[in-house]
Design a protein around this motif. Structure first.
Motif, PDB file in Angstrom:
ATOM      1  N   TRP A   1       0.827  -1.207   0.000  1.00 22.21           N
ATOM      2  CA  TRP A   1       0.000   0.000   0.000  1.00 22.21           C
ATOM      3  C   TRP A   1       0.861   1.257   0.000  1.00 22.21           C
ATOM      4  CZ3 TRP A   1      -4.635  -0.018  -1.640  1.00 22.21           C
ATOM      5  CH2 TRP A   1      -5.576  -0.996  -1.300  1.00 22.21           C
ATOM      6  N   GLU A   2       1.929   1.230   0.784  1.00 21.59           N
ATOM      7  CA  GLU A   2       2.795   2.411   0.888  1.00 21.59           C
ATOM      8  C   GLU A   2       3.477   2.720  -0.446  1.00 21.59           C
ATOM      9  OE1 GLU A   2       3.991   5.571   3.340  1.00 21.59           O
ATOM     10  OE2 GLU A   2       2.710   3.872   3.857  1.00 21.59           O
TER      11      GLU A   2
ATOM     12  N   GLU B   1      -8.988   1.297  12.162  1.00 23.31           N
ATOM     13  CA  GLU B   1      -9.164   2.743  11.993  1.00 23.31           C
ATOM     14  C   GLU B   1     -10.637   3.119  12.074  1.00 23.31           C
ATOM     15  OE1 GLU B   1      -6.701   5.066  11.734  1.00 23.31           O
ATOM     16  OE2 GLU B   1      -5.404   3.371  12.218  1.00 23.31           O
TER      17      GLU B   1
ATOM     18  N   ASP C   1      -2.087   2.082   8.011  1.00 30.17           N
ATOM     19  CA  ASP C   1      -3.490   2.489   8.165  1.00 30.17           C
ATOM     20  C   ASP C   1      -4.387   1.760   7.171  1.00 30.17           C
ATOM     21  OD1 ASP C   1      -2.696   4.204  10.153  1.00 30.17           O
ATOM     22  OD2 ASP C   1      -2.730   6.002   8.897  1.00 30.17           O
ATOM     23  N   MET C   2      -3.903   1.564   5.941  1.00 33.11           N
ATOM     24  CA  MET C   2      -4.702   0.882   4.931  1.00 33.11           C
ATOM     25  C   MET C   2      -4.911  -0.583   5.286  1.00 33.11           C
ATOM     26  SD  MET C   2      -5.592   3.008   2.475  1.00 33.11           S
ATOM     27  CE  MET C   2      -5.848   2.057   0.987  1.00 33.11           C
TER      28      MET C   2
ATOM     29  N   SER D   1       3.406   4.908   7.213  1.00 32.99           N
ATOM     30  CA  SER D   1       2.279   5.234   8.066  1.00 32.99           C
ATOM     31  C   SER D   1       0.969   4.988   7.345  1.00 32.99           C
ATOM     32  CB  SER D   1       2.367   6.699   8.516  1.00 32.99           C
ATOM     33  OG  SER D   1       2.394   7.561   7.382  1.00 32.99           O
ATOM     34  N   GLN D   2       0.839   5.481   6.126  1.00 33.66           N
ATOM     35  CA  GLN D   2      -0.386   5.277   5.365  1.00 33.66           C
ATOM     36  C   GLN D   2      -0.596   3.799   5.059  1.00 33.66           C
ATOM     37  OE1 GLN D   2      -0.268   7.786   1.914  1.00 33.66           O
ATOM     38  NE2 GLN D   2      -0.432   9.676   3.094  1.00 33.66           N
TER      39      GLN D   2
ATOM     40  N   SER E   1      -7.551  -0.948   8.208  1.00 30.35           N
ATOM     41  CA  SER E   1      -8.665  -0.010   8.050  1.00 30.35           C
ATOM     42  C   SER E   1      -9.824  -0.367   8.980  1.00 30.35           C
ATOM     43  CB  SER E   1      -9.143  -0.003   6.595  1.00 30.35           C
ATOM     44  OG  SER E   1      -9.535  -1.310   6.175  1.00 30.35           O
TER      45      SER E   1
END
Length: 366
Positions: A150-151, A289, A282-283, A278-279, A286
């Protein structure tokens, strides 16, 4: 393989990259990297292109500047009758993991400088064997590789390989993997009998580039051969005892597929370090989150806080405790790497100022 001019588009070339080509150079895609040189595919065929001195200096300062498989490069013809790789063109996506270095005691430690595993990739196939030792697939490893994918800016797809080994247990495993990979396409594949291969190949239409990540023995090279419809990557004999083989790939290699698309095979990954991630985390998480939006406190760390929706979901069995532990681990590692990166940047800035001050003092002496 020999290519012609119009076929560069089938290798993923984008016309927008032409503006970044230095004068006197032509584009080529990096298919394989050796020490100080790369095997590239250009309009007039395949070439061995050593790095220019300027590129080697840049890579010495920052390993991320090193050419990697999937890169588009500017190469120039030299008077001695060979090509030289002068410059890497801007990357659309980059799969970067944290480096590994030796500490003062000889152990492994994280390094704030990253290593680019593949570039300009559209899809990341996260390959996980159906059997992991005496257990089923390693969900924690899948989550970690998904964060990396994802990153990078690419789209991850989970592929459970050697699915024929599980029999009636396969549906349960797929349910567990789906819960660990929200929003991600999931396929069960048995490359030996062709099950699921066409579903995976469907992601590679046109000029899409995919990279396959996973541990040794996951059957990545076997999957590449199945996608290519030919023996393009060497594999070792599968052991009769447990149905496992050993991954023989020792380098990353870009393989154009006859039916369209390209795939990058990689050696088995033993360690996946975080790098400015970081993203991606988070993905992958989810679901956590979304749950955290219902916590009483906006800065809830999901440890012991009252009114924590995440902890409540664990207690009620809606969220596996293993998944929360995995989230905590990756969050800590990503934060640690970020602090390491900041410290390295500060050290580099201090070093630069020391050099400037030393130079100024030298000029001011009578």
């Amino acid at each position: 393989m020999t290519t012609t001019g119009h076929e560069l588009s089938l290798l993923g070339w984008r016309d927008s990259l032409a503006a970044d080509l230095p004068g006197g150079t032509v584009p080529a895609r990096v298919a394989r990297v050796d020490r100080g040189a790369a095997e590239v595919i250009a309009a007039d065929g395949d070439h061995h292109a050593p790095y220019s001195a300027r590129l080697r200096r840049a890579a010495a300062e920052d390993p991320v500047a090193l050419p990697c498989v999937g890169d588009w490069a500017a190469i120039s013809w030299l008077p001695e009758g060979r090509y030289e790789l002068r410059q890497i063109l801007p990357r659309r996506t980059a799969l970067v993991r944290g480096g590994v270095s030796r500490d003062s005691r000889g152990g492994l430690s994280g390094d704030s400088q990253g290593q680019v595993l593949a570039a300009n990739v559209d899809i990341v196939f996260v390959a996980e064997p159906a059997m992991h030792g005496d257990d089923f697939a390693d969900l924690g490893r899948i989550e970690r590789l998904l964060a990396l994918a994802w990153e990078s800016g690419a789209r991850p797809v989970v592929v459970i390989t050697k699915a024929d080994l599980l029999g009636e247990h396969l549906p349960g495993l797929l349910d567990d993997v789906a819960a660990a990979a929200p929003g991600v396409d999931l396929h069960a594949v048995s490359a030996l009998d062709g099950e699921g291969v066409e579903e995976v190949r469907a992601h590679l239409s046109g000029d899409a580039t995919a990279v396959i990540l996973g541990p040794s023995g996951a059957g990545k090279s076997t999957l590449v051969n199945a996608l290519a419809g030919a023996e393009v990557m060497e594999t070792q004999q599968v052991r009769a005892v447990d149905g496992r083989g050993r991954h023989t790939t020792v380098h990353r290699e870009l393989v154009p597929l006859s039916g369209g698309g390209l795939v990058i095979d990689t050696p088995g990954i033993r360690r996946v370090g975080m790098y400015e991630m970081s993203q991606g985390v988070d993905m992958v998480f989810s679901d956590i989150e979304e749950l955290s939006e219902h916590c009483r406190f906006a800065d809830c760390a999901h440890e012991t806080e009252p009114g924590c929706a995440v902890l409540a979901a664990v207690e009620e069995g809606e969220l596996p405790e293993r998944r929360l532990a995995s989230w905590r681990k990756l969050q800590r590692e990503a934060a640690w790497m970020a602090r390491r990166g900041d410290a390295r940047l500060r050290a580099e800035e201090t070093r630069k100022w020391k050099i400037i001050h030393k130079s100024v003092r030298g000029r001011s002496r009578p």
